[in-house]
Every structure is written in C-alpha cells, then in structure tokens.
Enzyme design. Structure first.
Site, PDB file in Angstrom:
ATOM      1  CG  ASP A  16     -17.826 -11.046 -18.966  1.00 25.69           C
ATOM      2  OD1 ASP A  16     -18.138  -9.884 -18.638  1.00 25.69           O
ATOM      3  OD2 ASP A  16     -17.088 -11.764 -18.273  1.00 25.69           O
ATOM      4  CG  ASP A  65     -15.969  -5.814 -13.220  1.00 32.26           C
ATOM      5  OD1 ASP A  65     -15.203  -5.033 -12.613  1.00 32.26           O
ATOM      6  OD2 ASP A  65     -15.614  -6.917 -13.658  1.00 32.26           O
ATOM      7  CG  LEU A  66     -18.698   0.159 -14.962  1.00 38.31           C
ATOM      8  CD1 LEU A  66     -19.622   1.352 -14.798  1.00 38.31           C
ATOM      9  CD2 LEU A  66     -18.769  -0.348 -16.408  1.00 38.31           C
ATOM     10  CE  LYS A  67     -11.694  -5.636 -13.717  1.00 37.88           C
ATOM     11  NZ  LYS A  67     -12.907  -6.196 -14.338  1.00 37.88           N
ATOM     12  CG  LEU A  68     -14.924   3.797 -11.729  1.00 36.60           C
ATOM     13  CD1 LEU A  68     -15.597   4.940 -10.964  1.00 36.60           C
ATOM     14  CD2 LEU A  68     -15.307   3.842 -13.190  1.00 36.60           C
ATOM     15  CB  ILE A  71      -7.497  12.872 -12.377  1.00 40.43           C
ATOM     16  CG1 ILE A  71      -8.750  13.304 -13.138  1.00 40.43           C
ATOM     17  CG2 ILE A  71      -6.272  12.858 -13.288  1.00 40.43           C
ATOM     18  CD1 ILE A  71      -8.706  14.755 -13.604  1.00 40.43           C
ATOM     19  CB  THR A 121      -8.059 -13.674 -11.067  1.00 36.29           C
ATOM     20  OG1 THR A 121      -9.158 -13.203 -11.851  1.00 36.29           O
ATOM     21  CG2 THR A 121      -8.358 -13.461  -9.616  1.00 36.29           C
ATOM     22  N   GLY A 211     -18.166 -16.246 -14.897  1.00 34.07           N
ATOM     23  CA  GLY A 211     -18.598 -15.913 -16.246  1.00 34.07           C
ATOM     24  C   GLY A 211     -18.723 -17.151 -17.080  1.00 34.07           C
TER      25      GLY A 211
HETATM   26  O1  C5P Z   1     -15.358 -16.025 -17.453  1.00 36.54           O
HETATM   27  P1  C5P Z   1     -14.750 -15.833 -16.098  1.00 36.54           P
HETATM   28  O2  C5P Z   1     -15.391 -16.636 -15.001  1.00 36.54           O
HETATM   29  O3  C5P Z   1     -13.240 -15.956 -16.114  1.00 36.54           O
HETATM   30  O4  C5P Z   1     -15.104 -14.303 -15.764  1.00 36.54           O
HETATM   31  C1  C5P Z   1     -14.540 -13.598 -14.696  1.00 36.54           C
HETATM   32  C2  C5P Z   1     -15.058 -12.193 -14.690  1.00 36.54           C
HETATM   33  O5  C5P Z   1     -14.475 -11.505 -13.589  1.00 36.54           O
HETATM   34  C3  C5P Z   1     -14.734 -11.383 -15.925  1.00 36.54           C
HETATM   35  O6  C5P Z   1     -15.890 -10.572 -16.161  1.00 36.54           O
HETATM   36  C4  C5P Z   1     -13.566 -10.512 -15.524  1.00 36.54           C
HETATM   37  O7  C5P Z   1     -13.588  -9.267 -16.164  1.00 36.54           O
HETATM   38  C5  C5P Z   1     -13.798 -10.333 -14.030  1.00 36.54           C
HETATM   39  N1  C5P Z   1     -12.629 -10.067 -13.199  1.00 36.54           N
HETATM   40  C6  C5P Z   1     -11.540 -10.929 -13.102  1.00 36.54           C
HETATM   41  N2  C5P Z   1     -10.478 -10.630 -12.295  1.00 36.54           N
HETATM   42  C7  C5P Z   1     -10.507  -9.526 -11.536  1.00 36.54           C
HETATM   43  C8  C5P Z   1     -11.614  -8.659 -11.607  1.00 36.54           C
HETATM   44  C9  C5P Z   1     -12.674  -8.976 -12.442  1.00 36.54           C
HETATM   45  O8  C5P Z   1     -11.528 -11.952 -13.768  1.00 36.54           O
HETATM   46  N3  C5P Z   1      -9.503  -9.286 -10.698  1.00 36.54           N
END
Ligand code: C5P
Length: 239
Positions: A16, A65-68, A71, A121, A211
């Site tokens: 990130d 991680d593009l979270k689509l 439609i 989360t 991250g």
């Molecule tokens: O920095 P950190 O460990 O909090 O990063 C968590 C990563 O997981 C981020 O890239 C965030 O976009 C991703 N993520 C998340 N919760 C989700 C799906 C993806 O935190 N449910």
C-alpha cells in the site's frame, strides 16, 4: 491447495504505497521474505497496475486486491482481464451476483483464485448500521460466506476472528485469507478486528494479509521475517 502452502506462501504483504518507485523500493526490501505481493487500490491507481503483470511474469504470486463490484457483465470482463495478467488472486465483493459472474467468467479450474470480500475488517456493527445493514458484522460475514460457497468461490477475505467459525461452517476446502493482522502490542490503525499472525494461523486462517505492520516498520525485512516465524509457530500449534 490449502494444506500444501509454505509459511512464506501464507504471507501476503500489502504493497500500500503510492507510485511505482515507492513500490519497487519496498519490493527490494521484502520480496524475498514473502510469497505473495498484494497490489490494491492505492498502488494500482497511482501507476502500479502494470506491476501486477510484471511481477507475475517474474514468477511472484500477485494478489490483485481490486475488490470488483459492478453489473454482472462488467465484473465478468474485469475478472477475465485480471486473469490475463497472470495474477494469482483477485478480490470480488461477496455479493451473490458479482461472485457468480466472476466464477462463470473464469470457467472451470482457473489458475487465478477468486476471493470474496465478506465484510471489511475496518467495519464494525455500528459502521454497518450506518451503511444501512440491520445485521451485526459476524452474521453478515456468515451469510456472505455461505453465498460465496454456493457460488463456488475458492476463497474468502474475512477477519481472523471469524476463521474458526467459518472453517466449521464451510468445511476444509475454502481458502480463508485474513487482513487485520497485528503483531502483539502493535498499532491497530483503522482496523477494528485485529489478531496476531500466530493466532490467526492457529485458528485456521490460510493466508495472512499484512500491510502497515511490515511496510511502516523501521525494518520491513525483519518485520516480514518475524511474520513468517509467527506463521510457522501458528502451524506448529495447529499440529
Ligand atoms: O495495513 P494493514 O495491515 O491494515 O493492511 C490490510 C490490507 O488488507 C489493506 O491493503 C486493505 O485494503 C486490505 N483489506 C482489509 N480488509 C478487507 C479486505 C482487504 O483490510 N476485508
């Protein structure tokens, strides 16, 4: 697929950062320590989208991680395009229509694994209520997880706090990928449902997304090594 992942393959570092140069600097530090590189909105939208294909061609497992969510036809075409980059994982919000569209688009036995995002989360019950959902987070996670299974999704993104109940409900085949991982005593930041790497793995998570505990550490390489060691300890705890 779940059982034979090495400890390194179970660690996805969330790259990130903004821009390709920052991404390359971080990769230099952590790439050898982790099995999976996660590229999300921040990097993809700041000139890093091409890195998905580049890193995949260089033999890395890339997690797009593009979270689509769109439609059906747009989700289907998007998923096919991402699969063509050689990405190993792609996230889709766990809405039934989006998941069915993505699964059908990839056909039988795709190399890229689709992961359904149950509930972010960073969201708790209050945040969900504000967004118009009249159900608590754990209930919504379970509903969406069962819908993901019905849609033949290979994996889910969930909190490690939910790993053991989801494992019990979904059986052995669903890949559980868990963000919200923090070392003991670490800063939670905007994450509201956090667990340590060792506990997440001991509780049945398959792949951990980390991250800031790695990328914002004084020594990201050492932090990645520590995470892999904790994953090994968690696997040993599982027996
Ligand atoms: O920095 P950190 O460990 O909090 O990063 C968590 C990563 O997981 C981020 O890239 C965030 O976009 C991703 N993520 C998340 N919760 C989700 C799906 C993806 O935190 N449910």
């Amino acid at each position: 697929m779940r059982g034979n992942l090495s400890a390194k393959d179970r660690l996805a570092v969330a790259l990130d950062v903004t821009g390709r140069d920052a991404a390359m600097r971080m990769l230099d530090l952590v790439s050898d320590e982790v099995g999976v590189i996660k590229i999300g909105h921040r990097l993809a939208y700041s000139g890093g989208f091409g890195l998905i294909e580049e890193l995949a061609k260089a033999g890395k497992q890339v997690f797009a991680d593009l979270k689509l969510l769109d439609i059906d036809q747009t989700v289907a075409e998007g998923a096919r395009s991402v699969a063509a980059t050689g990405a190993a994982y792609l996230t889709v919000h766990a809405y039934p229509k989006a998941m069915h569209a993505a699964v059908e688009a990839l056909g039988a036995d795709p190399t890229m694994r689709l992961l359904g995002v149950t509930v972010l989360t960073s969201m708790d019950d209050e945040d969900l209520q504000e967004a118009g959902y009249a159900v608590p987070a754990d209930q919504l996670v379970m509903t969406r997880a069962l819908q993901a299974q019905q849609a033949s999704m290979p994996g889910l993104i969930c909190s490690a706090l939910e790993a053991s109940s989801l494992r019990a409900a979904l059986g052995p085949n669903m890949l559980l990928v868990t963000p919200g991982i923090r070392f003991a005593g670490g800063e939670a930041g905007d994450q509201k449902r956090v667990v340590t790497p060792q506990k997440a793995i001991a509780d049945g998570a398959d792949i951990l997304v980390m991250g800031r505990p790695i990328t914002a550490a004084d020594d990201p390489r050492a932090a990645a090594r520590r995470a892999v060691e904790e994953i090994e300890a968690g696997l040993a705890e599982r027996g």
